[in-house]
Design a protein around this motif. Sequence first.
Motif, mmCIF file in Angstrom:
data_model
loop_
_atom_site.group_PDB
_atom_site.id
_atom_site.type_symbol
_atom_site.label_atom_id
_atom_site.label_comp_id
_atom_site.label_asym_id
_atom_site.label_seq_id
_atom_site.Cartn_x
_atom_site.Cartn_y
_atom_site.Cartn_z
ATOM 1 N N THR B 35 44.690 -7.413 8.916
ATOM 2 C CA THR B 35 43.980 -8.618 8.478
ATOM 3 C C THR B 35 43.167 -9.224 9.612
ATOM 4 O O THR B 35 41.991 -9.568 9.440
ATOM 5 C CB THR B 35 44.977 -9.642 7.912
ATOM 6 N N GLN B 36 43.764 -9.326 10.779
ATOM 7 C CA GLN B 36 43.034 -9.918 11.908
ATOM 8 C C GLN B 36 41.874 -9.029 12.346
ATOM 9 O O GLN B 36 40.858 -9.515 12.837
ATOM 10 C CB GLN B 36 43.981 -10.180 13.090
ATOM 11 N N ALA B 37 42.020 -7.709 12.164
ATOM 12 C CA ALA B 37 40.990 -6.774 12.632
ATOM 13 C C ALA B 37 39.768 -6.740 11.729
ATOM 14 O O ALA B 37 38.644 -6.726 12.214
ATOM 15 C CB ALA B 37 41.572 -5.366 12.750
ATOM 16 N N TRP B 39 38.850 -8.699 8.808
ATOM 17 C CA TRP B 39 38.257 -9.793 8.054
ATOM 18 C C TRP B 39 37.537 -10.823 8.918
ATOM 19 O O TRP B 39 37.917 -11.079 10.060
ATOM 20 C CB TRP B 39 39.310 -10.531 7.235
ATOM 21 N N LEU B 40 36.526 -11.403 8.300
ATOM 22 C CA LEU B 40 35.975 -12.676 8.740
ATOM 23 C C LEU B 40 36.136 -13.604 7.541
ATOM 24 O O LEU B 40 36.579 -13.180 6.475
ATOM 25 C CB LEU B 40 34.499 -12.528 9.102
ATOM 26 N N SER B 41 35.751 -14.868 7.698
ATOM 27 C CA SER B 41 35.860 -15.772 6.563
ATOM 28 C C SER B 41 34.936 -15.296 5.439
ATOM 29 O O SER B 41 33.718 -15.257 5.594
ATOM 30 C CB SER B 41 35.469 -17.179 7.013
ATOM 31 N N GLY B 42 35.530 -14.883 4.323
ATOM 32 C CA GLY B 42 34.755 -14.471 3.157
ATOM 33 C C GLY B 42 34.057 -13.133 3.273
ATOM 34 O O GLY B 42 33.265 -12.762 2.408
ATOM 35 N N ARG B 45 34.497 -7.142 8.171
ATOM 36 C CA ARG B 45 33.728 -6.724 9.354
ATOM 37 C C ARG B 45 33.354 -5.262 9.167
ATOM 38 O O ARG B 45 34.217 -4.387 9.311
ATOM 39 C CB ARG B 45 34.594 -6.814 10.610
ATOM 40 N N PRO B 76 43.740 -10.188 2.011
ATOM 41 C CA PRO B 76 44.273 -10.290 3.370
ATOM 42 C C PRO B 76 45.759 -10.629 3.473
ATOM 43 O O PRO B 76 46.285 -10.671 4.583
ATOM 44 C CB PRO B 76 43.428 -11.417 3.992
ATOM 45 N N ALA B 187 42.511 -10.302 17.303
ATOM 46 C CA ALA B 187 41.626 -11.442 17.022
ATOM 47 C C ALA B 187 40.843 -11.832 18.270
ATOM 48 O O ALA B 187 39.651 -12.136 18.204
ATOM 49 C CB ALA B 187 42.457 -12.628 16.513
ATOM 50 N N ASN B 190 38.124 -9.099 19.164
ATOM 51 C CA ASN B 190 36.982 -9.263 18.261
ATOM 52 C C ASN B 190 36.125 -10.454 18.695
ATOM 53 O O ASN B 190 34.898 -10.372 18.739
ATOM 54 C CB ASN B 190 37.464 -9.468 16.821
ATOM 55 N N TYR B 191 36.795 -11.537 19.017
ATOM 56 C CA TYR B 191 36.099 -12.755 19.451
ATOM 57 C C TYR B 191 35.327 -12.525 20.751
ATOM 58 O O TYR B 191 34.156 -12.899 20.872
ATOM 59 C CB TYR B 191 37.136 -13.869 19.606
ATOM 60 N N ASP B 194 32.355 -10.492 19.900
ATOM 61 C CA ASP B 194 31.395 -11.302 19.130
ATOM 62 C C ASP B 194 30.553 -12.171 20.061
ATOM 63 O O ASP B 194 29.359 -12.332 19.878
ATOM 64 C CB ASP B 194 32.125 -12.241 18.149
ATOM 65 N N ASN B 197 27.719 -10.567 21.435
ATOM 66 C CA ASN B 197 26.852 -9.963 20.422
ATOM 67 C C ASN B 197 26.901 -8.442 20.457
ATOM 68 O O ASN B 197 25.904 -7.767 20.224
ATOM 69 C CB ASN B 197 25.406 -10.433 20.571
#
Lengths: 199, 199
Positions: B35-37, B39-42, B45, B76, B187, B190-191, B194, B197
Amino acid sequence: MREFLLRASKAFTKSFKLNDLPGAGRIDLVCRCITQAIWLSGNLRRNVVFRSVFEGPDKPPKLITVEASKLRGMSPDERNVASHLRMAIEKGYWLDYGEEIEVWHGIKVAKKSFEEFLRERSEEGVEIVYLHKRGKDVREVEFSKQVCFVLGDHKGLPKAAERFLKKIGAKRVSLGNKEYLASQCIAIINYELDRRNVD
Amino acid sequence: MREFLLRASKAFTKSFKLNDLPGAGRIDLVCRCITQAIWLSGNLRRNVVFRSVFEGPDKPPKLITVEASKLRGMSPDERNVASHLRMAIEKGYWLDYGEEIEVWHGIKVAKKSFEEFLRERSEEGVEIVYLHKRGKDVREVEFSKQVCFVLGDHKGLPKAAERFLKKIGAKRVSLGNKEYLASQCIAIINYELDRRNVD
């Protein structure tokens, strides 16, 4: 002390089935937030208090508090966390406004709204921080020692709640240009504070 | 493309009960990592592939692959993610070494070991990164475009696996002085990517 407040706009305030947490107003999401907030590998984070206001049927609002430093016998899996939340919801079902009870070591439930809780916190001098994509970059923000991070659920915060946060002077802070799950926001905030050696 | 590989040293390679994921060799932990890997909100990835080697009874090792870009109909919550893992484990029960099957849109299972998979990846030119407290600070590390982050479960990686990682030239990277849950590490990685970029 780090405090997180999740507004769970659909989360049931009546008993629910552990086999269908998404169907109980996305209580699965609340559970994931708790796990990400209070645990480290093999340890609880003694400096974290997690709270969530449940606003779903039948008896909203209910404010649930999880104090990591006092917690006993909870595991990080969703089902186990949910069983503790259910206990709080069941035991707190008939609470009147202003009442709060402890239902388990480190777990309390109160009849209190999102706004009421935040107004109190703000008056006590706690810094209120609202995580929002269009806020100031987290890496450029200094936080006070007493800080409460406010998060929305899968529905986000309604406009009225955003206006309320503005009125009480909440700081808008951004984690970048991605929209993360609430549980991911919590993991990231904990990490950002850890990196600064902030308690 | 970002790839995560979790070594799930106790995770069952036989069918298990959705009501007791911790008892199935900590499959709850694997679900949280997924789930942490991905998903993003809605959103999913599209640039993430999550893998886990299950090494528990009866038929280890099994390598499960979740490709976010191809995934359909997964939610999720731990129970739903676990139901997909169970499908992979059941359908892949009798696989022979080297065999791989697709069991659902974006979900595959193979009979393959942790070492074998990483040796292949390394030979294909993928950068292997091992998250470890005593590594180089993540904020000072440049990652290549094809990178695989390796994580241990609640037991950590055994010494032999650490020696193996060293032998294939894996980079040791640290997220700071705290020991995070595997799902929190994901998480955070990924952050961090991100923020640069990086895809």
